[in-house]
Design an enzyme around this catalytic site. Structure first.
Site, PDB file in Angstrom:
ATOM      1  N   HIS A  29      28.528  40.032  38.563  1.00 26.54           N
ATOM      2  CA  HIS A  29      28.687  41.346  37.939  1.00 26.54           C
ATOM      3  C   HIS A  29      27.980  41.390  36.588  1.00 26.54           C
ATOM      4  CE1 HIS A  29      31.537  43.007  40.860  1.00 26.54           C
ATOM      5  NE2 HIS A  29      32.011  41.784  40.952  1.00 26.54           N
ATOM      6  N   GLU A 218      40.214  40.229  49.236  1.00 29.38           N
ATOM      7  CA  GLU A 218      40.597  39.250  48.223  1.00 29.38           C
ATOM      8  C   GLU A 218      42.011  39.570  47.721  1.00 29.38           C
ATOM      9  OE1 GLU A 218      38.958  37.184  44.122  1.00 29.38           O
ATOM     10  OE2 GLU A 218      38.773  39.353  44.342  1.00 29.38           O
ATOM     11  N   ASP A 297      32.416  36.617  37.794  1.00 30.87           N
ATOM     12  CA  ASP A 297      32.430  36.995  36.376  1.00 30.87           C
ATOM     13  C   ASP A 297      32.573  35.738  35.517  1.00 30.87           C
ATOM     14  OD1 ASP A 297      32.537  40.022  36.537  1.00 30.87           O
ATOM     15  OD2 ASP A 297      34.341  39.544  37.684  1.00 30.87           O
TER      16      ASP A 297
END
Length: 358
Positions: A29, A218, A297
Protein backbone atom coordinates in the site's frame (compact mmCIF):
# COMPACT_ATOMS: atom_id res chain seq x y z
CA UNK A 1 3.29 -26.89 -9.48
CA UNK A 2 4.89 -30.27 -9.15
CA UNK A 3 4.42 -32.52 -6.18
CA UNK A 4 8.15 -32.35 -5.51
CA UNK A 5 8.05 -28.55 -5.29
CA UNK A 6 5.62 -28.72 -2.37
CA UNK A 7 6.97 -31.74 -0.53
CA UNK A 8 7.56 -32.14 3.18
CA UNK A 9 9.34 -29.26 4.96
CA UNK A 10 13.09 -29.54 4.70
CA UNK A 11 16.11 -27.51 5.76
CA UNK A 12 18.89 -27.20 3.16
CA UNK A 13 22.49 -27.61 4.29
CA UNK A 14 23.13 -23.94 3.46
CA UNK A 15 20.82 -20.96 3.08
CA UNK A 16 20.81 -18.96 -0.08
CA UNK A 17 20.39 -15.21 0.58
CA UNK A 18 16.75 -14.25 0.21
CA UNK A 19 17.52 -10.65 -0.66
CA UNK A 20 19.11 -11.86 -3.89
CA UNK A 21 16.17 -14.10 -4.81
CA UNK A 22 14.46 -12.33 -7.74
CA UNK A 23 10.77 -11.81 -7.01
CA UNK A 24 7.71 -9.62 -7.56
CA UNK A 25 5.97 -7.57 -4.90
CA UNK A 26 2.24 -7.40 -5.56
CA UNK A 27 0.75 -6.27 -2.26
CA UNK A 28 2.15 -2.96 -1.01
CA UNK A 29 0.00 0.00 0.00
CA UNK A 30 1.09 3.53 -0.86
CA UNK A 31 1.16 5.19 2.59
CA UNK A 32 1.99 1.88 4.26
CA UNK A 33 5.26 1.69 2.34
CA UNK A 34 6.67 4.76 4.12
CA UNK A 35 9.97 4.53 5.95
CA UNK A 36 9.55 5.62 9.56
CA UNK A 37 12.32 8.28 9.39
CA UNK A 38 10.67 9.71 6.28
CA UNK A 39 7.32 9.86 8.04
CA UNK A 40 8.85 11.67 11.02
CA UNK A 41 10.55 14.14 8.69
CA UNK A 42 7.36 14.80 6.73
CA UNK A 43 5.34 15.32 9.90
CA UNK A 44 7.87 17.83 11.23
CA UNK A 45 7.95 19.65 7.91
CA UNK A 46 4.17 20.06 7.92
CA UNK A 47 3.92 20.88 11.61
CA UNK A 48 1.97 17.72 12.39
CA UNK A 49 2.18 15.64 15.53
CA UNK A 50 2.32 11.89 15.16
CA UNK A 51 0.62 9.58 17.68
CA UNK A 52 2.95 8.29 20.36
CA UNK A 53 1.64 4.80 19.62
CA UNK A 54 3.19 5.06 16.16
CA UNK A 55 6.59 6.56 16.92
CA UNK A 56 7.18 5.79 20.60
CA UNK A 57 7.84 2.14 19.85
CA UNK A 58 8.39 0.71 16.40
CA UNK A 59 6.82 -1.30 15.04
CA UNK A 60 3.74 -0.19 16.95
CA UNK A 61 1.85 -2.66 19.07
CA UNK A 62 -1.39 -3.30 17.24
CA UNK A 63 -4.53 -4.67 18.81
CA UNK A 64 -6.21 -7.65 17.19
CA UNK A 65 -8.54 -6.62 14.40
CA UNK A 66 -10.84 -9.53 15.13
CA UNK A 67 -13.07 -6.88 16.74
CA UNK A 68 -13.80 -3.53 15.11
CA UNK A 69 -12.15 -1.56 17.91
CA UNK A 70 -8.82 -3.12 16.97
CA UNK A 71 -9.32 -2.14 13.34
CA UNK A 72 -10.27 1.39 14.39
CA UNK A 73 -6.98 1.78 16.29
CA UNK A 74 -5.03 0.42 13.33
CA UNK A 75 -6.86 2.75 10.95
CA UNK A 76 -6.22 5.74 13.22
CA UNK A 77 -2.47 5.20 12.97
CA UNK A 78 -2.68 4.69 9.21
CA UNK A 79 -4.71 7.89 8.78
CA UNK A 80 -2.21 9.84 10.87
CA UNK A 81 0.59 8.70 8.58
CA UNK A 82 -1.41 9.43 5.44
CA UNK A 83 -2.10 12.97 6.63
CA UNK A 84 1.65 13.67 6.46
CA UNK A 85 1.81 13.11 2.69
CA UNK A 86 0.86 16.57 1.47
CA UNK A 87 1.93 17.45 -2.00
CA UNK A 88 3.81 16.38 -5.08
CA UNK A 89 7.27 16.23 -3.52
CA UNK A 90 6.03 14.00 -0.70
CA UNK A 91 4.28 11.67 -3.12
CA UNK A 92 7.28 11.38 -5.39
CA UNK A 93 9.57 10.69 -2.46
CA UNK A 94 7.26 7.94 -1.24
CA UNK A 95 7.22 6.18 -4.63
CA UNK A 96 10.98 6.53 -5.06
CA UNK A 97 11.81 5.17 -1.61
CA UNK A 98 9.38 2.28 -2.01
CA UNK A 99 11.12 1.34 -5.26
CA UNK A 100 14.57 1.66 -3.67
CA UNK A 101 13.60 -0.52 -0.72
CA UNK A 102 12.07 -3.16 -2.96
CA UNK A 103 15.04 -3.22 -5.31
CA UNK A 104 17.37 -3.73 -2.34
CA UNK A 105 15.37 -6.84 -1.41
CA UNK A 106 15.53 -8.49 -4.80
CA UNK A 107 12.19 -7.29 -6.11
CA UNK A 108 12.24 -6.94 -9.88
CA UNK A 109 8.61 -5.89 -10.28
CA UNK A 110 6.50 -3.81 -7.88
CA UNK A 111 2.77 -3.12 -8.09
CA UNK A 112 2.01 -0.40 -5.58
CA UNK A 113 -1.60 0.25 -4.52
CA UNK A 114 -2.88 3.80 -4.23
CA UNK A 115 -6.21 5.50 -3.63
CA UNK A 116 -5.54 9.02 -4.96
CA UNK A 117 -8.58 10.42 -3.10
CA UNK A 118 -6.63 11.32 0.05
CA UNK A 119 -3.87 13.18 -1.82
CA UNK A 120 -6.07 14.94 -4.39
CA UNK A 121 -6.79 18.04 -2.24
CA UNK A 122 -3.06 18.88 -2.08
CA UNK A 123 -2.29 18.63 -5.80
CA UNK A 124 -5.41 19.88 -7.56
CA UNK A 125 -7.57 16.78 -7.93
CA UNK A 126 -7.71 13.06 -8.55
CA UNK A 127 -6.16 13.19 -12.00
CA UNK A 128 -3.03 15.15 -10.98
CA UNK A 129 -2.61 12.91 -7.92
CA UNK A 130 -2.59 9.77 -10.03
CA UNK A 131 -0.40 11.32 -12.71
CA UNK A 132 2.24 12.22 -10.12
CA UNK A 133 2.39 8.64 -8.88
CA UNK A 134 2.54 7.26 -12.41
CA UNK A 135 5.21 9.70 -13.52
CA UNK A 136 7.46 8.89 -10.57
CA UNK A 137 6.81 5.16 -11.00
CA UNK A 138 8.01 5.46 -14.59
CA UNK A 139 11.08 7.47 -13.60
CA UNK A 140 12.00 5.02 -10.84
CA UNK A 141 11.62 2.13 -13.27
CA UNK A 142 14.03 3.70 -15.72
CA UNK A 143 16.62 4.58 -13.09
CA UNK A 144 16.57 1.84 -10.46
CA UNK A 145 16.40 -1.46 -12.33
CA UNK A 146 12.95 -2.39 -11.05
CA UNK A 147 9.63 -2.21 -12.86
CA UNK A 148 7.10 -0.14 -10.91
CA UNK A 149 3.44 -0.27 -11.92
CA UNK A 150 0.35 1.09 -10.15
CA UNK A 151 -2.85 -0.45 -8.91
CA UNK A 152 -5.71 1.98 -8.19
CA UNK A 153 -7.66 0.82 -5.14
CA UNK A 154 -11.09 1.99 -4.05
CA UNK A 155 -12.17 1.92 -0.41
CA UNK A 156 -14.98 -0.23 0.96
CA UNK A 157 -15.89 2.46 3.48
CA UNK A 158 -16.79 4.97 0.76
CA UNK A 159 -19.80 5.06 -1.51
CA UNK A 160 -19.61 2.58 -4.41
CA UNK A 161 -20.15 5.58 -6.73
CA UNK A 162 -16.73 6.82 -5.65
CA UNK A 163 -15.30 3.48 -6.73
CA UNK A 164 -16.82 3.95 -10.17
CA UNK A 165 -15.12 7.35 -10.44
CA UNK A 166 -11.79 5.79 -9.57
CA UNK A 167 -12.36 2.93 -12.01
CA UNK A 168 -12.97 5.39 -14.85
CA UNK A 169 -9.84 7.29 -13.87
CA UNK A 170 -7.81 4.08 -13.75
CA UNK A 171 -9.17 3.09 -17.15
CA UNK A 172 -7.82 6.30 -18.70
CA UNK A 173 -4.28 5.34 -17.71
CA UNK A 174 -4.51 1.60 -18.25
CA UNK A 175 -1.34 0.04 -19.59
CA UNK A 176 0.86 -3.02 -19.41
CA UNK A 177 4.26 -1.81 -18.27
CA UNK A 178 6.12 0.33 -15.77
CA UNK A 179 4.55 3.69 -15.01
CA UNK A 180 1.06 2.53 -16.02
CA UNK A 181 -2.10 1.59 -14.16
CA UNK A 182 -2.23 -2.20 -14.40
CA UNK A 183 -5.02 -3.10 -12.00
CA UNK A 184 -7.99 -2.09 -9.90
CA UNK A 185 -8.60 -3.12 -6.30
CA UNK A 186 -10.83 -2.76 -3.26
CA UNK A 187 -9.40 -2.41 0.24
CA UNK A 188 -10.14 -1.38 3.83
CA UNK A 189 -12.26 -3.12 6.48
CA UNK A 190 -13.89 -6.20 4.91
CA UNK A 191 -16.74 -5.92 7.39
CA UNK A 192 -17.84 -2.61 5.89
CA UNK A 193 -19.81 -2.13 2.71
CA UNK A 194 -21.51 -4.63 0.41
CA UNK A 195 -19.09 -6.29 -1.99
CA UNK A 196 -21.82 -6.75 -4.59
CA UNK A 197 -22.34 -2.98 -4.83
CA UNK A 198 -18.84 -2.55 -6.26
CA UNK A 199 -19.51 -4.78 -9.26
CA UNK A 200 -20.11 -1.88 -11.66
CA UNK A 201 -16.74 -0.32 -10.80
CA UNK A 202 -15.02 -3.63 -11.43
CA UNK A 203 -16.86 -4.04 -14.72
CA UNK A 204 -15.55 -0.64 -15.81
CA UNK A 205 -12.01 -1.69 -14.94
CA UNK A 206 -12.41 -5.07 -16.63
CA UNK A 207 -13.55 -3.49 -19.90
CA UNK A 208 -10.43 -1.31 -19.82
CA UNK A 209 -8.27 -4.42 -19.68
CA UNK A 210 -7.18 -3.94 -16.08
CA UNK A 211 -6.47 -6.85 -13.77
CA UNK A 212 -8.79 -7.06 -10.76
CA UNK A 213 -7.33 -7.46 -7.25
CA UNK A 214 -9.78 -6.87 -4.37
CA UNK A 215 -9.09 -7.73 -0.73
CA UNK A 216 -11.06 -10.56 0.89
CA UNK A 217 -10.73 -13.45 3.31
CA UNK A 218 -8.54 -11.95 6.02
CA UNK A 219 -10.83 -10.28 8.55
CA UNK A 220 -13.77 -12.39 7.40
CA UNK A 221 -13.89 -16.08 6.59
CA UNK A 222 -14.18 -18.05 3.35
CA UNK A 223 -17.72 -16.80 2.70
CA UNK A 224 -16.26 -13.36 1.95
CA UNK A 225 -13.92 -14.96 -0.59
CA UNK A 226 -16.78 -16.72 -2.32
CA UNK A 227 -18.85 -13.54 -2.40
CA UNK A 228 -15.90 -11.69 -3.94
CA UNK A 229 -15.44 -14.41 -6.57
CA UNK A 230 -19.13 -14.24 -7.49
CA UNK A 231 -19.54 -10.46 -7.50
CA UNK A 232 -16.21 -9.13 -8.76
CA UNK A 233 -14.63 -12.03 -10.71
CA UNK A 234 -11.07 -11.16 -9.61
CA UNK A 235 -7.76 -12.21 -11.10
CA UNK A 236 -6.06 -12.08 -7.70
CA UNK A 237 -7.31 -11.65 -4.15
CA UNK A 238 -5.47 -9.70 -1.50
CA UNK A 239 -4.96 -12.04 1.49
CA UNK A 240 -7.51 -14.88 1.18
CA UNK A 241 -5.77 -16.71 4.02
CA UNK A 242 -9.05 -17.87 5.55
CA UNK A 243 -9.80 -20.05 2.53
CA UNK A 244 -8.57 -23.31 4.15
CA UNK A 245 -11.46 -23.06 6.61
CA UNK A 246 -13.74 -24.28 3.79
CA UNK A 247 -12.27 -26.94 1.47
CA UNK A 248 -14.91 -26.11 -1.14
CA UNK A 249 -13.71 -22.49 -1.36
CA UNK A 250 -10.11 -23.68 -1.42
CA UNK A 251 -10.90 -25.92 -4.40
CA UNK A 252 -12.76 -23.15 -6.17
CA UNK A 253 -9.80 -20.78 -5.92
CA UNK A 254 -7.53 -23.45 -7.35
CA UNK A 255 -9.93 -24.43 -10.14
CA UNK A 256 -10.57 -20.80 -11.12
CA UNK A 257 -6.86 -20.02 -11.13
CA UNK A 258 -7.29 -17.05 -8.79
CA UNK A 259 -3.99 -16.11 -7.14
CA UNK A 260 -3.65 -14.96 -3.54
CA UNK A 261 -1.40 -12.19 -2.24
CA UNK A 262 -0.40 -13.53 1.17
CA UNK A 263 1.10 -11.21 3.78
CA UNK A 264 2.23 -13.35 6.76
CA UNK A 265 3.73 -10.51 8.80
CA UNK A 266 0.54 -8.51 8.44
CA UNK A 267 -1.63 -11.48 9.42
CA UNK A 268 0.26 -11.95 12.68
CA UNK A 269 0.57 -8.26 13.53
CA UNK A 270 -3.18 -7.80 13.15
CA UNK A 271 -4.03 -10.88 15.18
CA UNK A 272 -5.56 -12.89 12.34
CA UNK A 273 -3.16 -15.64 13.48
CA UNK A 274 -1.37 -15.71 16.80
CA UNK A 275 1.91 -17.05 15.42
CA UNK A 276 3.67 -17.05 12.08
CA UNK A 277 3.69 -20.83 11.93
CA UNK A 278 -0.13 -20.75 11.86
CA UNK A 279 -0.31 -18.84 8.56
CA UNK A 280 -1.69 -21.51 6.17
CA UNK A 281 0.84 -20.95 3.42
CA UNK A 282 1.48 -24.66 2.99
CA UNK A 283 -2.20 -25.56 2.82
CA UNK A 284 -2.76 -22.91 0.16
CA UNK A 285 0.26 -24.02 -1.87
CA UNK A 286 -0.66 -27.70 -1.58
CA UNK A 287 -4.12 -26.89 -2.95
CA UNK A 288 -2.48 -25.60 -6.14
CA UNK A 289 -3.34 -21.93 -5.59
CA UNK A 290 -0.80 -19.49 -7.06
CA UNK A 291 0.72 -17.42 -4.24
CA UNK A 292 2.59 -14.12 -4.08
CA UNK A 293 4.07 -12.96 -0.79
CA UNK A 294 3.62 -9.30 0.13
CA UNK A 295 4.51 -6.90 2.94
CA UNK A 296 1.17 -5.02 2.98
CA UNK A 297 2.07 -2.01 5.20
CA UNK A 298 5.72 -2.16 6.36
CA UNK A 299 5.36 1.15 8.21
CA UNK A 300 2.89 -0.38 10.65
CA UNK A 301 3.93 -4.04 10.64
CA UNK A 302 7.68 -3.57 10.76
CA UNK A 303 8.53 -6.12 8.08
CA UNK A 304 9.25 -5.74 4.39
CA UNK A 305 9.29 -8.21 1.53
CA UNK A 306 12.28 -10.37 2.43
CA UNK A 307 10.85 -10.85 5.93
CA UNK A 308 7.84 -12.63 4.40
CA UNK A 309 10.16 -15.13 2.72
CA UNK A 310 12.02 -15.51 6.02
CA UNK A 311 8.74 -16.45 7.69
CA UNK A 312 8.14 -19.04 4.98
CA UNK A 313 11.64 -20.46 5.53
CA UNK A 314 12.09 -20.15 9.29
CA UNK A 315 8.55 -20.63 10.62
CA UNK A 316 6.96 -22.78 7.94
CA UNK A 317 9.96 -24.84 6.85
CA UNK A 318 10.04 -23.92 3.17
CA UNK A 319 13.15 -25.17 1.41
CA UNK A 320 15.08 -23.13 -1.14
CA UNK A 321 13.36 -24.88 -4.09
CA UNK A 322 9.99 -24.09 -2.51
CA UNK A 323 10.97 -20.47 -1.91
CA UNK A 324 12.05 -20.24 -5.53
CA UNK A 325 8.63 -21.59 -6.53
CA UNK A 326 6.96 -18.86 -4.46
CA UNK A 327 9.07 -16.28 -6.25
CA UNK A 328 8.19 -17.78 -9.64
CA UNK A 329 4.49 -17.67 -8.80
CA UNK A 330 4.77 -14.01 -7.81
CA UNK A 331 6.18 -13.23 -11.24
CA UNK A 332 3.73 -15.39 -13.18
CA UNK A 333 0.64 -13.84 -11.56
CA UNK A 334 1.96 -10.29 -11.86
CA UNK A 335 1.02 -7.92 -14.67
CA UNK A 336 4.62 -7.67 -15.88
CA UNK A 337 5.11 -7.91 -19.65
CA UNK A 338 5.97 -11.35 -20.99
CA UNK A 339 9.57 -10.46 -21.74
CA UNK A 340 10.07 -9.21 -18.20
CA UNK A 341 8.48 -12.37 -16.77
CA UNK A 342 10.75 -14.61 -18.83
CA UNK A 343 13.88 -12.70 -17.82
CA UNK A 344 13.05 -12.81 -14.11
CA UNK A 345 12.15 -16.50 -14.20
CA UNK A 346 15.59 -17.17 -15.68
CA UNK A 347 17.16 -15.18 -12.84
CA UNK A 348 15.26 -17.28 -10.28
CA UNK A 349 16.55 -20.47 -11.92
CA UNK A 350 20.08 -19.08 -11.68
CA UNK A 351 19.60 -18.25 -7.97
CA UNK A 352 18.52 -21.81 -7.27
CA UNK A 353 21.23 -23.35 -9.43
CA UNK A 354 23.98 -21.55 -7.54
CA UNK A 355 25.27 -23.56 -4.56
CA UNK A 356 24.23 -22.25 -1.16
CA UNK A 357 26.88 -20.76 1.11
CA UNK A 358 28.80 -23.31 3.13
Amino acid sequence: MTTAAWGAPSTPPGRRPLASLPKAHLHLHFTGSLRLPTLVELAAGHGLRLPEALVGQWPPRLASVQDERGWFRFQRLYDAARACVRGEADMRRLVREAALDDAAEGSRWLEIQVDPTSYAPFVGGLTPALEIVLDEAGAASRELGIGVAVLVAASRIRNPLDARTLARLAARYAGSGPGAVVGFGLSNDERRGDTREFDVAFDIARRAGLSLMPHAGELLGPASIEETLDALRPDRIGHGVRAPEDPRVLDRLANDGVALEVCPGSNVALGVFERADQVPLRALAAAGIPLALGADDPLLFGSRLVAQYEIARDDLGFSDPELAELARASIRVSTAPEAVVAAILAEIDAWLAAPPPA
